[in-house]
Design a protein around this motif. Structure first.
Motif, PDB file in Angstrom:
ATOM      1  N   PHE A 163     142.528 -18.499  83.837  1.00  0.00           N
ATOM      2  CA  PHE A 163     143.455 -17.581  83.267  1.00  0.00           C
ATOM      3  C   PHE A 163     144.418 -18.153  82.068  1.00  0.00           C
ATOM      4  N   GLY A 164     144.593 -19.328  81.960  1.00  0.00           N
ATOM      5  CA  GLY A 164     145.335 -19.684  80.790  1.00  0.00           C
ATOM      6  C   GLY A 164     144.241 -19.615  79.610  1.00  0.00           C
ATOM      7  N   ALA A 165     142.943 -20.115  79.483  1.00  0.00           N
ATOM      8  CA  ALA A 165     142.018 -19.905  78.314  1.00  0.00           C
ATOM      9  C   ALA A 165     141.818 -18.246  78.196  1.00  0.00           C
ATOM     10  N   VAL A 166     141.621 -17.529  78.880  1.00  0.00           N
ATOM     11  CA  VAL A 166     141.408 -16.082  78.723  1.00  0.00           C
ATOM     12  C   VAL A 166     142.920 -15.389  77.867  1.00  0.00           C
ATOM     13  N   THR A 167     143.976 -15.603  78.564  1.00  0.00           N
ATOM     14  CA  THR A 167     145.286 -15.251  78.102  1.00  0.00           C
ATOM     15  C   THR A 167     145.426 -15.855  76.895  1.00  0.00           C
ATOM     16  N   GLY A 168     145.151 -17.027  76.284  1.00  0.00           N
ATOM     17  CA  GLY A 168     145.334 -17.870  75.218  1.00  0.00           C
ATOM     18  C   GLY A 168     144.790 -17.248  74.051  1.00  0.00           C
ATOM     19  N   VAL A 169     143.268 -16.647  74.389  1.00  0.00           N
ATOM     20  CA  VAL A 169     142.467 -16.139  73.369  1.00  0.00           C
ATOM     21  C   VAL A 169     142.924 -14.689  73.022  1.00  0.00           C
ATOM     22  N   LEU A 170     143.282 -13.958  74.083  1.00  0.00           N
ATOM     23  CA  LEU A 170     143.609 -12.541  73.837  1.00  0.00           C
ATOM     24  C   LEU A 170     145.086 -12.549  73.081  1.00  0.00           C
ATOM     25  N   LEU A 171     145.971 -13.328  73.504  1.00  0.00           N
ATOM     26  CA  LEU A 171     147.297 -13.271  72.767  1.00  0.00           C
ATOM     27  C   LEU A 171     147.279 -13.887  71.294  1.00  0.00           C
ATOM     28  N   ALA A 172     146.272 -15.071  71.004  1.00  0.00           N
ATOM     29  CA  ALA A 172     146.136 -15.474  69.664  1.00  0.00           C
ATOM     30  C   ALA A 172     145.597 -14.272  68.717  1.00  0.00           C
TER      31      ALA A 172
END
Length: 546
Positions: free
Chosen positions: A92-101
């Motif tokens: 979840f952290g990896a996917v969220t990080g990519v989307l937000l960045a």
């Protein structure tokens, strides 16, 4: 070998890390005022505030939820389930990080146009990559907290801030030395968050590898029966894991983002809402002072409330689960009493000595009026955060979330109404109303469960113990500033600020004892470190009164 921390030790570690990180964050803002003009400061602060809000939305409350889920699984002897939860959280952290960045980088020009600070585009793009790693770091910190290894998150937090400051300021000095201008200088400082994220990630990665080796060594010692039981455990579906995470964490995310939302709103719409009060040049200068000076100093008083909130939730939750309502009342009243006695004087000093403190730390005392009003408002911010924690301990996480939504609505309403004819002060008043209403709603709901007894009949003496030192401290600062007018400005500000601190601190402690606002019984009920400090300060006064 990594060792587990006790509840008290863990709380102290997290509090110390938060305190260190806050002060390091302050020291990032101070060079900002010396290195950049109003345009550059506004650009950096816009990018930084949006970044902090997105980071809170992505991670606020979720690490705490993960820590609870992990600790529960280990307590029940289900380490395999804990590892599955950890994997789901990392994904979840990896996917969220990519989307937000990606979203922040791509939409940077649109946000800069919305806020009417077009020079912030570069800073927004520069800070966006930091969002790639921080959600993963937050999930890992939550996992280590669940394993009761608080030092991992604390060290990563401190390393993050150090690299953020050194990397950002160092890169900005090079950029500005090349003559690239404030816009690029602001972007360089913003890019410091990327350095910080890499440093924090490396620290957490080293701890994760060490813990993995330790777990493997312990697993090799287990009996075959334990291994077979663990192997036979039914794997958890990611869907059920995420349902559990979000059910528990969404209310915490909303309440955690209260302050960040308030500041984000002010910075995003400052130029638009104050267009009829300031001209564009003045507005940028006021915005720079507000975001660089006032917001930085206003972050100091709530540090204790953050630490208290982390420690009081499990204590109240434990008493509430056993239906020991007398203990719930005692602990909830105690934490509010501690906030009154210890959090308020810090905000009080920064309010009355705002001119000298601002002049000492930054290039000039301009903007000290906003500093004074905003730090005064942190008194209600502290009580808001503390009452939120009490409601969490009472297993009512949705109530502070709903109260927060009411506060957001009032913040927007009063800011839109007041900013056009009060400028920055209208926005600050709107924020204070938001914190006051949330606190009032929280206290009203807590009193339905247990009747808070914070000071009882001692409220009038307590207000006197606040008002008299405040007036005396302001007078001392005014006199010393006049007396040292011919001195070097920084020395004059230092002397006046020190005089105000001595007068405010000394009178406050004296009146707490003389007016019997703090009794020996109160002191005996405080946590160990605070009990020792208060005993040392107040014991001479109580001896004289006998």
């Amino acid at each position: 070998m990594l060792k587990k921390d006790s509840l008290i030790k863990g709380t102290l570690i997290l509090a110390a890390a938060a305190l260190t990180a806050r002060f390091l964050g302050l020291f990032q803002r101070i060079p900002l005022d010396y290195m950049l003009g109003a345009d550059g400061q506004a650009a950096f602060n816009q990018a930084n505030q949006l970044y902090l809000l997105l980071l809170t939305v992505a991670t606020g409350g979720i690490p705490v939820t993960i820590s609870k889920m992990i600790s529960q699984r280990y307590a029940l002897g289900r380490p395999e389930e804990a590892r599955q939860i950890y994997k789901a959280a990392l994904l979840f952290g990896a996917v969220t990080g990519v989307l937000l960045a990606v979203a922040m980088f791509v939409l940077a020009p649109q946000y800069a146009e919305l806020s009417k600070v077009p020079q912030s585009t570069l800073s927004l793009k520069a800070i966006a990559p930091a969002l790639l790693l921080f959600p993963i770091i937050a999930m890992t910190r939550g996992y280590f907290q669940g394993r009761q290894i608080m030092s991992a998150g604390a060290i990563s937090q401190i390393v993050e801030q150090i690299l953020r400051i050194l990397g950002g300021i160092g890169l900005a000095l090079i950029i500005l030395g090349l003559g690239w201008g404030d816009e690029w200088g602001a972007a360089a400082i913003a890019f410091g968050s990327v350095f910080g994220s890499i440093g924090a990630f490396v620290v957490m990665l080293r701890y994760a590898r060490k813990l993995k080796r330790q777990d493997k060594a312990e697993a090799d010692k287990e009996t075959g029966a334990i291994r077979q039981t663990e192997a036979a455990a039914k794997p958890l579906r990611f869907r059920s894991i995420y349902r559990e995470i979000f059910t528990m964490s969404i209310p915490a995310v909303v309440t955690a983002m209260t302050v960040q939302f308030v500041y984000f709103f002010d910075q995003t719409f400052f130029m638009r809402l104050t267009a009829s009060f300031y001209n564009e040049e003045s507005a940028l200068e006021v915005l720079a002072n507000y975001s660089t000076k006032a917001m930085a100093l206003a972050g100091i008083p709530p540090i204790l409330a953050i630490a208290l909130g982390a420690s009081i939730i499990p204590v109240i939750a434990s008493a509430y689960s056993l239906k020991k309502m007398d203990e719930v009342q005692r602990q909830a009243s105690l934490v509010m009493r501690i906030v009154c006695f210890t959090g308020v004087p810090v905000a009080l000093l920064l309010t009355v000595a705002a001119y000298s403190v601002t002049g000492l730390l930054f290039t000039s005392p301009s903007g000290s009026g906003a500093v004074a009003l905003l730090t005064a408002g942190t008194i209600m911010q502290i009580t808001m955060m503390t009452t939120n924690s009490i409601l969490y301990g009472l297993d009512m996480p949705r109530l502070p979330m709903m109260h927060t939504f009411v506060g957001f609505g009032l913040k927007i309403l009063f800011s839109v109404a007041l900013a056009p004819w009060m400028g920055v002060y209208g926005l600050i008043v709107g924020s204070s109303i938001c914190f006051i209403v949330i606190t009032w709603l929280n206290v009203r709901r807590i009193n339905r469960q247990v009747k808070l007894n914070v000071l009882g009949r001692r409220w009038a003496p307590y207000m006197a113990a606040i008002a008299i030192p405040a007036a005396a401290g302001w007078g001392a600062e005014y006199v010393v500033l006049g007396w040292t007018e011919a001195w070097a400005p920084k020395l004059s500000y230092l002397t006046a600020g020190a005089a105000a601190a001595v007068v405010v601190g000394g009178l406050y402690v004296l009146l707490l004892a003389a007016l019997r606002v703090v009794t020996p019984e109160d002191i005996r009920s405080f946590p160990g470190p605070l009990r020792k400090a208060m005993t040392l300060l107040l014991k001479p006064f109580y001896k004289k009164s006998r």
